[in-house]
Write an enzyme that holds these catalytic residues in place. Structure first.
Site, mmCIF file in Angstrom:
data_model
loop_
_atom_site.group_PDB
_atom_site.id
_atom_site.type_symbol
_atom_site.label_atom_id
_atom_site.label_comp_id
_atom_site.label_asym_id
_atom_site.label_seq_id
_atom_site.Cartn_x
_atom_site.Cartn_y
_atom_site.Cartn_z
ATOM 1 N N ASP A 48 1.219 -4.137 12.756
ATOM 2 C CA ASP A 48 1.027 -5.003 11.584
ATOM 3 C C ASP A 48 1.967 -6.204 11.640
ATOM 4 O O ASP A 48 2.673 -6.506 10.686
ATOM 5 C CB ASP A 48 1.244 -4.211 10.295
ATOM 6 C CG ASP A 48 0.531 -4.859 9.098
ATOM 7 O OD1 ASP A 48 -0.404 -5.639 9.323
ATOM 8 O OD2 ASP A 48 0.930 -4.598 7.957
ATOM 9 N N VAL A 71 9.365 -1.901 -3.284
ATOM 10 C CA VAL A 71 10.648 -2.154 -2.638
ATOM 11 C C VAL A 71 11.586 -2.791 -3.659
ATOM 12 O O VAL A 71 11.222 -3.766 -4.328
ATOM 13 C CB VAL A 71 10.503 -3.078 -1.412
ATOM 14 C CG1 VAL A 71 11.862 -3.319 -0.766
ATOM 15 C CG2 VAL A 71 9.539 -2.469 -0.407
ATOM 16 N N GLY A 117 0.788 -1.209 0.000
ATOM 17 C CA GLY A 117 0.000 0.000 0.000
ATOM 18 C C GLY A 117 0.825 1.266 0.000
ATOM 19 O O GLY A 117 0.339 2.324 -0.362
#
Length: 702
Positions: free
Chosen positions: A476, A361, A357
């Protein structure tokens, strides 16, 4: 003839051994290969250490994450071979630390006595090139060091970022003090190790009194009172023959560490060094009158040249890295955009290793050091704006733990926001636990590797919750955010959703973000993220590791849709062995598996007050004995509600998290409502849930 010839001979042997052991050398500069006066030998260098043309020995330069060492080439006799008693010794040396950025040093140097000159496996940064995470505190190190540390590492209990410490087989100092000296009647005077000025240090060990003294001063004469003195017997620490020298390292921030002279004497006092007779660092030339005149005379020419090249300069400015004042106060290392673009080969798709989101990377290789890194490029449309980005840098950059993915640095170029992390060659844990056929199968993790990963993640969460200066709530925790290094050790990553809170504060948020199956029930009701929410997510992770299954498995039979429900039923029936990942083929430690299941169920309790703290979790994982773990409280009461502070929690309070077993199984596979963005992480292995400030819920398919 003495009455007791045996005692006399033993005493005579000890005396002759001490007399014969009189090693002494003096380096007044390190020119001509580092010849030591009176010895005719050279100094042994390794790492990035080098001798400059002016005779100064430079241990490190301004490059991140490097080690430089210098050792006297021959091993010295530090103990009496007959009695094993450590000899007295004395060392004197002059050093200077010049940081890359003013007031931001990294990391420091250490005087060291070691069994070898190589110190194989030692790491830079906070380890100072002396040891690594696995051998910290081991008695088998047989290592003595005096550190001159310029970074405060909370992992090792450092008192500040400008201290002197005595380290024995450990990076956590046996004793340490802020850098200072006693100047006659003037009392205690502070001294800045990273000032760039030359500082002389004296280290003296009295083998009779068994006391170590450390003294420093910015001048040639030795103060009468040491700044640090502790009683310690080095006899069991040192071998008979040891090497003596220095080790320095750099981390995210770098310093150049210099040595100007060094003297050492066994069973005696090493002479102080005369600073005037030693080489000195080159100072920048001062602007004189002639220079000012030349600058003034050419001002008109420069102005004309500036106007003529206005278009070119405009183009360069438009494409340059803009550095605002606040950026100078944010650490750690700031990379240039050009450097990261080169490292990732222009951010090409072939280097892409993940996305989520908050953007993409990339794998990269830094020019110069050739170190592999992961570069997180925040997308233009991301909600993570400059304010959140600044907070992430400021908080994460100072977190240091062996089970956290280390933030190496950052970069900002107009709308492009980039974070640079350690590269984890084995990727994320979920790729090893789950294989859906869309990717190349990973090797099966052994139980020992899985249990080690659980222990590492638990240790990291304990550090975030209790052991750092602030409370950090990850928000998370899940398998895709646990990355594995080259040795398959687990490291917690992706702090894009982390919220920083002062200890004792009342943490709250206006937007609940996380992944379905890991979300604590109370989050959707209160909107408040707490450490207990991380504990709940860790419980789901623990059960995943044991079972090799996701928290919610849409393709599973109805009774196995919710992993925690299924495991609880099997545990209650005494059939817990049936939930263990069949790919382990029965090869596992039963007690450890039972501990992991009990801890996972306990952490997954729907009532936050019933869950353990991460300190309790770490203690039970360390013990590895299921009998030591308290019985897991039942998750359900007789009335079908769930006990929580303030009364029972109703079914609707957490309809989108733990108790989805109560829902129609089909509804869990369908989309209820689409949220505005996928929440956190590089990828989602299961549906995600998002609750905005208005209380609207959204369930996102993977």
């Amino acid at each position: 003839m003495p009455k007791n010839p045996t005692l006399f001979l033993a005493f005579l042997s000890l005396f002759l051994s001490a007399v014969s052991q009189n090693d002494e050398f003096v380096y007044t500069g390190f020119g001509d290969g580092g010849a030591a006066s009176g010895s005719g030998t050279n100094i042994r260098l390794n790492g990035v250490a080098a001798i400059e043309s002016n005779g100064i020995l430079r241990l490190t330069n301004e490059t991140s994450r490097l080690i430089g060492r210098a050792f006297y080439p021959s091993a010295l006799q530090f103990r009496n071979a007959t009695t094993g008693a450590a000899f007295s010794f004395s060392a004197t040396f002059v050093f200077a630390i010049v940081p890359e950025y003013p007031k931001l040093g990294g990391h420091g140097l250490a005087f060291v006595i070691s069994p070898s000159q190589e110190l194989k496996g030692a790491l830079p940064s906070q380890y100072l090139g002396l040891m690594n995470a696995s051998d910290v505190g081991n008695f088998s190190n047989h290592l003595f060091a005096v550190e001159f540390d310029t970074v405060q590492d909370f992992e090792f209990g450092d008192i500040d970022d400008n201290h002197i410490g005595i380290d024995i087989n450990n990076m956590e100092s046996n004793a340490s003090v802020p850098a200072a000296y006693y100047a006659g009647e003037g009392g205690r005077t502070s001294i800045t190790l990273k000032s760039g000025e030359r500082i002389q240090a004296w280290i003296d060990y009295d083998g009779i009194a068994k006391v170590i003294n450390v003294t420093v001063a910015p001048f040639s004469s030795k103060p009468a009172v040491p700044i640090l003195s502790i009683p310690v017997d080095l006899s069991p620490i040192l071998h008979d023959r040891m090497f003596v020298g220095f080790s320095a390292s750099t981390g995210l921030l770098a310093s150049s560490h210099y040595l100007f002279g060094w003297g050492f004497k066994m069973n005696g006092v090493s002479q102080s060094l005369d600073l005037d007779s030693l080489p000195s660092l080159r100072q920048p030339k001062k602007k004189g009158t002639a220079f000012i005149f030349v600058v003034s005379a050419t001002a008109v020419v420069v102005l004309i040249a500036a106007v003529a090249g206005a278009a070119y300069l405009f183009y360069r400015i438009k494409n340059a890295d803009v550095i605002e004042p606040w950026e100078l106060e944010v650490g750690p290392h700031r990379f240039s955009y050009k450097e990261l673009k080169f490292a990732t080969k222009g951010f090409r798709d072939r280097e892409l290793i993940g996305f989520g989101g908050f953007g993409k990377v990339y794998k990269g290789t830094l020019p110069g050091s050739r170190a592999e890194v992961a570069v997180k490029r925040v997308s233009h449309g991301s909600r993570q704006g400059i304010q959140e980005f600044m907070a992430e840098i400021a908080s994460i950059g100072r977190l240091r733990h062996r089970n956290l993915v280390q933030l190496q640095g950052w970069c900002r170029r107009r709308a492009d926001l980039l974070l640079v992390y350690d590269y984890m060659p084995n990727g994320s844990l979920d790729k090893f636990l789950f294989c859906d056929g869309s990717q190349k199968a990973k090797p099966v993790l052994s139980w020992a590797e899985r249990f080690g990963i659980l222990h590492g993640v638990a240790s990291a969460l304990l550090y975030l919750h209790e052991d750092w200066e602030h409370v950090v709530i990850h928000r998370d925790v899940k398998a895709s955010n646990v990355l594995l290094d080259a040795d398959l050790h687990g490291r917690l990553s992706d702090f894009g959703l982390a919220k920083l809170h002062e200890h004792g504060a009342n943490p709250s948020t206006t937007r609940v973000v996380g992944t379905l199956g890991y979300l604590a029930p109370e989050l959707t009701r209160t909107g408040k993220a707490t450490t207990s929410c991380d504990v709940f997510a860790f419980g789901a992770l623990a059960l995943e590791v044991v079972c090799g299954r996701r928290p919610i498995e849409p393709k599973a039979p109805p009774e196995e849709l919710m992993l925690v429900d299924w495991v609880w039923e099997q545990w209650s029936s005494g059939l817990w062995a049936d939930v263990v990942d069949p790919r382990l083929e029965g090869v596992y430690e039963r007690e450890e598996v039972a501990v992991a299941i009990k801890v996972g169920l306990w952490c997954s309790h729907p009532a936050a007050a019933r869950r353990p703290s991460m300190r309790q979790v770490v203690r039970y994982l360390n013990g590895g004995d299921a009998a030591e773990v308290p019985d897991v409280p039942s998750p359900q009461l007789a009335d079908g509600g769930y006990e929580e502070e303030g009364g029972p929690v109703g079914f609707d309070d957490f309809v989108h998290s733990y108790p989805l077993s109560s829902l129609d199984k089909v509804s869990a596979r369908s989309t209820i409502a689409l949220g505005e963005e996928a929440a956190g992480g590089l990828c989602h292995e299961g549906p995600s849930i998002l609750l905005d400030g208005s209380g609207a819920r959204g369930l996102l398919e993977p």
